[in-house]
Design a protein around this motif. Structure first.
Motif: not given
Length: 73
Positions: A11-20
């Motif tokens: 989840a944290v990886g997806a946030i860093l990769a796609f949402a920031t």
């Protein structure tokens, strides 16, 4: 790390990769996000495979046989 920890990594990886859209000098957050997602997915697959091998063992039960001759009234 448990299964929950692996899911949090994904989840944290997806946030860093796609949402920031942050930019840090010398650090590519998209790559860091992808690395965290890959490590989390590897952890999930490892825990699933270990869980299948281990299996569930039922608790030991003790059977008590009561003899009628031993009762004294």
């Amino acid at each position: 790390m448990s299964m929950g920890g692996c899911i949090i990594l994904v989840a944290v990886g997806a946030i860093l990769a796609f949402a920031t859209d942050w930019h840090m000098k010398g650090v590519d957050l998209d790559v860091v996000g992808w690395i965290l997602m890959i490590v989390g997915l590897i952890g999930v697959f490892v825990f699933r495979s270990v869980g299948r091998r281990r299996g569930v063992v039922p608790p030991a039960r003790t059977t008590v046989i009561e003899d009628e001759r031993d009762r004294r009234l």
